[in-house]
Motif scaffolding. Sequence first.
Motif, short mmCIF file in Angstrom:
data_model
loop_
_atom_site.label_atom_id
_atom_site.label_comp_id
_atom_site.label_asym_id
_atom_site.label_seq_id
_atom_site.Cartn_x
_atom_site.Cartn_y
_atom_site.Cartn_z
N ILE A 59 5.72 12.26 -6.60
CA ILE A 59 4.92 12.48 -5.63
C ILE A 59 4.66 11.44 -4.87
O ILE A 59 4.56 10.28 -5.38
CB ILE A 59 3.77 13.55 -6.15
CG1 ILE A 59 2.89 12.55 -7.02
CG2 ILE A 59 4.39 14.84 -7.03
CD1 ILE A 59 1.58 13.27 -7.64
N TYR A 60 3.78 11.76 -3.85
CA TYR A 60 3.13 10.58 -2.85
C TYR A 60 1.69 10.95 -2.64
O TYR A 60 1.40 11.95 -2.25
CB TYR A 60 3.89 10.43 -1.77
CG TYR A 60 3.62 9.22 -0.77
CD1 TYR A 60 4.04 8.04 -1.48
CD2 TYR A 60 2.58 9.41 0.22
CE1 TYR A 60 3.51 6.82 -0.62
CE2 TYR A 60 2.06 8.05 0.85
CZ TYR A 60 2.82 6.94 0.55
OH TYR A 60 2.44 5.67 1.21
N VAL A 61 0.71 9.98 -2.68
CA VAL A 61 -0.44 9.94 -2.66
C VAL A 61 -0.88 9.03 -1.67
O VAL A 61 -0.57 7.77 -1.85
CB VAL A 61 -1.34 9.99 -3.98
CG1 VAL A 61 -2.85 9.93 -3.58
CG2 VAL A 61 -0.89 10.74 -5.06
N ILE A 62 -1.50 9.52 -0.60
CA ILE A 62 -1.82 8.70 0.60
C ILE A 62 -2.76 7.64 0.10
O ILE A 62 -3.92 8.22 -0.14
CB ILE A 62 -2.21 9.47 2.01
CG1 ILE A 62 -1.09 10.44 2.23
CG2 ILE A 62 -2.43 8.58 3.07
CD1 ILE A 62 -1.32 11.33 3.16
N PRO A 63 -2.82 6.52 0.19
CA PRO A 63 -3.61 5.57 -0.22
C PRO A 63 -5.11 5.62 0.78
O PRO A 63 -4.79 5.65 1.89
CB PRO A 63 -3.16 4.28 0.06
CG PRO A 63 -1.44 4.40 -0.22
CD PRO A 63 -1.26 5.79 0.61
N PHE A 64 -6.14 5.52 0.20
CA PHE A 64 -7.39 5.50 0.72
C PHE A 64 -7.90 6.68 1.41
O PHE A 64 -9.05 7.01 1.64
CB PHE A 64 -7.54 4.46 1.75
CG PHE A 64 -7.28 3.04 1.53
CD1 PHE A 64 -8.25 2.26 0.51
CD2 PHE A 64 -6.24 2.38 1.88
CE1 PHE A 64 -7.90 0.93 0.17
CE2 PHE A 64 -5.90 1.18 1.34
CZ PHE A 64 -6.78 0.31 0.43
N ILE A 65 -6.86 7.62 1.45
CA ILE A 65 -7.25 9.08 1.82
C ILE A 65 -7.26 10.13 0.82
O ILE A 65 -8.10 10.90 0.63
CB ILE A 65 -6.27 9.27 2.99
CG1 ILE A 65 -6.45 8.48 4.16
CG2 ILE A 65 -6.48 10.74 3.45
CD1 ILE A 65 -5.37 8.60 5.38
N GLU A 66 -6.49 9.89 -0.23
CA GLU A 66 -6.01 10.74 -1.17
C GLU A 66 -6.45 10.26 -2.51
O GLU A 66 -6.20 9.09 -2.52
CB GLU A 66 -4.57 11.48 -1.29
CG GLU A 66 -4.60 12.51 -0.03
CD GLU A 66 -2.98 13.04 0.12
OE1 GLU A 66 -3.09 14.05 0.61
OE2 GLU A 66 -2.21 12.51 -0.75
N LYS A 67 -6.94 11.14 -3.64
CA LYS A 67 -7.09 10.53 -4.89
C LYS A 67 -6.58 11.71 -5.76
O LYS A 67 -6.83 12.62 -5.55
CB LYS A 67 -8.77 10.32 -5.10
CG LYS A 67 -9.28 9.81 -6.56
CD LYS A 67 -10.48 9.55 -6.67
CE LYS A 67 -10.88 9.30 -7.96
NZ LYS A 67 -12.39 9.33 -8.08
N MET A 68 -5.94 11.11 -6.81
CA MET A 68 -5.43 12.12 -7.66
C MET A 68 -5.88 12.02 -8.94
O MET A 68 -6.32 10.81 -9.55
CB MET A 68 -3.79 11.78 -7.85
CG MET A 68 -2.92 12.68 -8.55
SD MET A 68 -1.33 12.21 -9.16
CE MET A 68 -1.71 10.69 -10.21
N GLU A 69 -5.97 13.12 -9.89
CA GLU A 69 -6.47 13.13 -11.16
C GLU A 69 -5.28 13.88 -12.08
O GLU A 69 -4.96 15.03 -11.64
CB GLU A 69 -7.75 13.97 -11.26
CG GLU A 69 -8.53 13.71 -12.80
CD GLU A 69 -9.71 14.26 -12.94
OE1 GLU A 69 -10.48 14.53 -13.99
OE2 GLU A 69 -10.56 14.49 -11.71
N ARG A 70 -4.97 13.15 -13.16
CA ARG A 70 -3.86 13.80 -13.95
C ARG A 70 -4.42 14.98 -14.83
O ARG A 70 -5.38 14.52 -15.39
CB ARG A 70 -3.05 12.95 -14.70
CG ARG A 70 -2.59 11.65 -13.88
CD ARG A 70 -1.68 10.62 -14.60
NE ARG A 70 -0.97 9.87 -13.80
CZ ARG A 70 0.26 9.64 -13.50
NH1 ARG A 70 0.85 10.55 -14.40
NH2 ARG A 70 0.98 8.96 -12.93
N ILE A 71 -3.79 15.97 -14.98
CA ILE A 71 -4.40 17.28 -15.84
C ILE A 71 -2.98 17.61 -16.69
O ILE A 71 -1.81 17.75 -16.09
CB ILE A 71 -4.73 18.38 -15.13
CG1 ILE A 71 -6.05 17.85 -14.48
CG2 ILE A 71 -5.14 19.47 -16.25
CD1 ILE A 71 -7.26 17.50 -15.15
N LEU A 79 0.79 -1.13 0.14
CA LEU A 79 0.10 0.08 0.04
C LEU A 79 0.83 1.41 -0.02
O LEU A 79 0.66 2.24 -0.57
CB LEU A 79 -0.97 0.09 1.27
CG LEU A 79 -2.07 -1.04 1.29
CD1 LEU A 79 -2.78 -1.09 2.59
CD2 LEU A 79 -3.08 -0.83 -0.04
N ALA A 80 2.05 1.21 0.74
CA ALA A 80 2.92 2.34 0.85
C ALA A 80 3.54 2.61 -0.42
O ALA A 80 3.52 3.72 -0.86
CB ALA A 80 3.91 2.20 1.82
#
Length: 255
Positions: free
Chosen positions: A48-60, A17-18
């Motif tokens: 970059i780092y996106v915290i699993p289950f807490i953050e969601k990323m969308e690429r632009i 997960l990490a």
Amino acid sequence: MLEIGPIAIVLIIVLGLAVSGIKVLKEYERGVIFRLGRMVAARGPGLIYVIPFIEKMERIELRTVTMDVPSQDVITRDNVSVKVNAVLYFRVLDPNRAVREVANYLFATSQLAQVTLRSICGQAELDQLLSERERINADLQRILDEQTDPWGIKVVLTEMKHIDLPEEMQRAMARQAEAERERRAKIILADGEFQASQKLQEAATVIAKEPMAMQLRFLQSLQEVAGDKNSTMVFPVPVDLLTPFLKKANEEDAT
């Protein structure tokens, strides 16, 4: 056989997960981050780092997008039906607003460009569409830029590519162009004749002051005709031309 205990399994899951939260964004990409549904500052480029289950990323993407505006049926102000298509160049300046303010900014920009193209072309006459394309392109860019600015989008350039005219209008314009060329030809011919008449008037004034000049011109014309042996010319001889010779002969007889 190697046995894996519960603690090891948990550690492997946590490690997986990490690692899954590690993201790499290219130079022209930004990551729009939602943390528990709330938008935070965009991230990138690079690692970059996106915290699993807490953050969601969308690429632009921040690169300039080239969008083809489909051909639109337009009725001009002088009631001529034409088809007009265009090309649109724009780029995202604020990734957060492009995601937050509008759903699917690419589709929204495309639809707005089509509506604006029909509106602007419908307010102009056919001659203006053909001769004032730079002004119409500038108006399209200005209006689209104003409308997309709240979405964090900058319209770089808008250009009309092709104006498709009905065959009847094409034939009418061809006849109009031909008539215009004939009008210009007649004006040029009339202007040439007017200038020639002015020169002839000046020549006549000079000849009137010097009677012998007329005789010299007549003799020059005879010389030019005599050089052509393939034709026969009949020259009428005015009596006025012989008057100076007769006067001279009478003066010699008198002496």
